[in-house]
Write an enzyme that holds these catalytic residues in place. Structure first.
Site, PDB file in Angstrom:
ATOM      1  N   ASP A  14       0.824  -1.218   0.000  1.00 34.00           N
ATOM      2  CA  ASP A  14       0.000   0.000   0.000  1.00 34.00           C
ATOM      3  C   ASP A  14       0.855   1.263   0.000  1.00 34.00           C
ATOM      4  O   ASP A  14       0.628   2.180  -0.796  1.00 34.00           O
ATOM      5  CB  ASP A  14      -0.916   0.036   1.232  1.00 34.00           C
ATOM      6  CG  ASP A  14      -2.034  -0.992   1.139  1.00 34.00           C
ATOM      7  OD1 ASP A  14      -2.273  -1.518   0.032  1.00 34.00           O
ATOM      8  OD2 ASP A  14      -2.663  -1.266   2.180  1.00 34.00           O
ATOM      9  N   ARG A  94       0.302   4.592  16.767  1.00 32.00           N
ATOM     10  CA  ARG A  94      -0.096   5.625  15.794  1.00 32.00           C
ATOM     11  C   ARG A  94       0.208   7.054  16.222  1.00 32.00           C
ATOM     12  O   ARG A  94       0.744   7.825  15.420  1.00 32.00           O
ATOM     13  CB  ARG A  94      -1.586   5.482  15.436  1.00 32.00           C
ATOM     14  CG  ARG A  94      -1.966   4.155  14.795  1.00 32.00           C
ATOM     15  CD  ARG A  94      -0.986   3.690  13.777  1.00 32.00           C
ATOM     16  NE  ARG A  94      -1.436   2.518  13.035  1.00 32.00           N
ATOM     17  CZ  ARG A  94      -0.672   1.853  12.182  1.00 32.00           C
ATOM     18  NH1 ARG A  94       0.576   2.234  11.972  1.00 32.00           N
ATOM     19  NH2 ARG A  94      -1.147   0.801  11.541  1.00 32.00           N
ATOM     20  N   ASP A 123      -7.179   3.456  12.378  1.00 29.49           N
ATOM     21  CA  ASP A 123      -5.853   4.065  12.285  1.00 29.49           C
ATOM     22  C   ASP A 123      -5.859   5.415  11.573  1.00 29.49           C
ATOM     23  O   ASP A 123      -5.141   6.330  11.944  1.00 29.49           O
ATOM     24  CB  ASP A 123      -4.876   3.086  11.614  1.00 29.49           C
ATOM     25  CG  ASP A 123      -4.520   1.934  12.551  1.00 29.49           C
ATOM     26  OD1 ASP A 123      -4.484   2.168  13.772  1.00 29.49           O
ATOM     27  OD2 ASP A 123      -4.302   0.813  12.067  1.00 29.49           O
ATOM     28  N   SER A 174      -4.014  -8.924   7.039  1.00 29.27           N
ATOM     29  CA  SER A 174      -3.444  -7.601   7.266  1.00 29.27           C
ATOM     30  C   SER A 174      -2.827  -7.621   8.659  1.00 29.27           C
ATOM     31  O   SER A 174      -3.486  -7.966   9.636  1.00 29.27           O
ATOM     32  CB  SER A 174      -4.549  -6.548   7.179  1.00 29.27           C
ATOM     33  OG  SER A 174      -4.141  -5.382   7.860  1.00 29.27           O
TER      34      SER A 174
END
Ligand code: ARG
Length: 405
Positions: A14, A94, A123, A174
């Protein structure tokens, strides 16, 4: 000169596609920033890949110490666990990555930051809210939320531009990982009835293959922070790494959670968090010895608020500062040692001791040495029961009595 954007770069498909896509759609120069918060990663290879795919500059930072000191340990002191299950590994990483993006943008004179999150998860919220709080003037670009490509289209796009498609893309999962845990979703896990297949686990042995003999481990705490294992003083990063390894070998820390995302979706996620599982249990056991009943009750409410706030992307807020101040204050006597037994997927507390312990043998014992005055209980119970007795006399308990009959 083109404007610059700092992209949080993992090295995966990605964010690799994002480098090219941002260049094409925003005509900006992409600087990548890869943050090491304890996931397995070959940093030089990741930087090389970023440059090869088209980044003008590829930066890497080792943020493991920052992560442990400012994010993981405060969350441990708070006993922060989302919905009673998830120790919040991804959620804690994050805001740190967001902070480093913002700092790098300032250093590099960039006008935007970017991340690889989709529009369906938590996220994106954590990144966007953190950036907005820290640097409201920075633009935020989220290619995977904007490009509208399916997985197949994305792979075709990558192939068209010579972007290496890693073999792991064949894996349906994922995965996000850092020192505090590993998060796995998608593939067969999207069926909440399906048992997680063994292949999703990387840090933990299956409990059935774990050793038949237990390991005992003694964790020393100062102010609610773990500082030693079996009497050996250790820095936070090393201590967590060692516990991930040891507890993982015993199959400790597998979590299967159907959770409530902030964006309104229920999702099934599997976590592996061996060190977090051991430390959160040990820490709570020490608090049980060193905090009063009322402190413990109140702290549980704070823990729920604190966990929600982390999960919901509100790390950089005043409420967090307030709660963190309370948590710090609550930890001033949380010191001592907890003995944990690791066996076949379980971590159990089997012993605890503290110089600030509120446990009194003299008060608790039924044997010789009892110093508790049992006759004093009579007066105490008389007053304690007074409201119950008064109300029952005046208003009766007919409803209740009927139910019992
Ligand atoms: N559900 C977790 C959270 O919101 C983890 C998200 C990332 N998971 C992943 N498998 N990529 O914090």
């Amino acid at each position: 000169m083109a404007e610059k954007v700092v992209l949080a770069y993992s090295g995966g498909l990605d964010t690799s596609v994002a480098i090219r896509w941002i260049g094409e759609n925003y005509h900006m120069d992409v600087i990548t920033l890869t943050v090491d918060v304890g996931g397995e990663r070959d940093m030089p290879a990741v930087r090389q890949k970023a440059l090869k795919v088209g980044a003008v500059k590829a930066l890497a930072v080792d943020a493991k110490e920052l992560f442990v000191k400012y994010f993981v340990f405060p969350a441990l002191q708070a006993d922060a666990i989302y919905e009673g299950q998830y120790p919040l590994a991804t959620a804690l990483g994050r805001p740190l990555i967001a902070k480093l993006l913002v700092d790098t943008a300032a250093d590099e004179g960039a006008s935007a930051v970017a991340h690889g999150c989709t529009g369906k998860g938590n996220d994106q919220v954590r990144f966007d809210v953190s950036v907005a709080a820290l640097a409201p003037n920075l633009k935020i670009i989220a290619p995977a939320r904007e490009w509208g490509m399916s997985r197949e289209e994305e792979i075709a796009y990558a192939q068209r531009y010579g972007i290496p498609v890693p073999v792991t893309v064949a894996s349906p999962y994922s995965i996000d990982e850092n020192l505090w845990g590993r998060s796995i979703e998608c593939g067969v896990l999207e069926d909440p009835w399906a048992e997680p297949p063994e292949e999703v686990f990387a840090w933990t042995k299956s409990p059935k293959d774990a050793p038949d003999e237990p390991s005992y481990v003694e964790i020393g705490f100062e102010r609610g922070i773990p500082v030693s294992i079996d009497g050996r003083e250790l820095e936070g990063v090393a201590l967590i790494q060692e516990l991930n390894e040891l507890a993982g070998r015993h199959g400790v820390g597998r979590i299967d959670h159907v959770e409530n995302r902030l964006v309104g979706i229920k999702s099934r996620e599997v976590y592996e968090a061996p060190a977090a599982t051991v430390l959160l249990k040990a820490h709570k056991a020490l608090e049980a010895m060193t905090l009063s009943k009322d402190q413990l009750r109140f702290k549980e409410k704070v823990a729920t608020e604190y966990a929600d706030l982390i999960y919901n992307g509100l790390w950089f807020t005043a409420l967090h500062q307030d709660l963190a101040a309370y948590v710090q204050s609550s930890q001033r006597h949380v010191m001592g040692t907890v003995r944990m037994k690791l066996l076949k997927g379980n971590a159990s507390v089997v012993g605890r001791k503290s110089p600030k312990s509120l446990y009194s043998f003299g008060l608790a014992t039924y044997d010789k040495g009892d110093i508790f005055d049992q006759s004093a209980s009579v007066g105490f119970i008389h007053i304690w029961g007074l409201p119950a007795k008064t109300q029952a006399q005046v208003q009766g308990l007919e409803e209740l009595e009927k139910e019992v009959k």
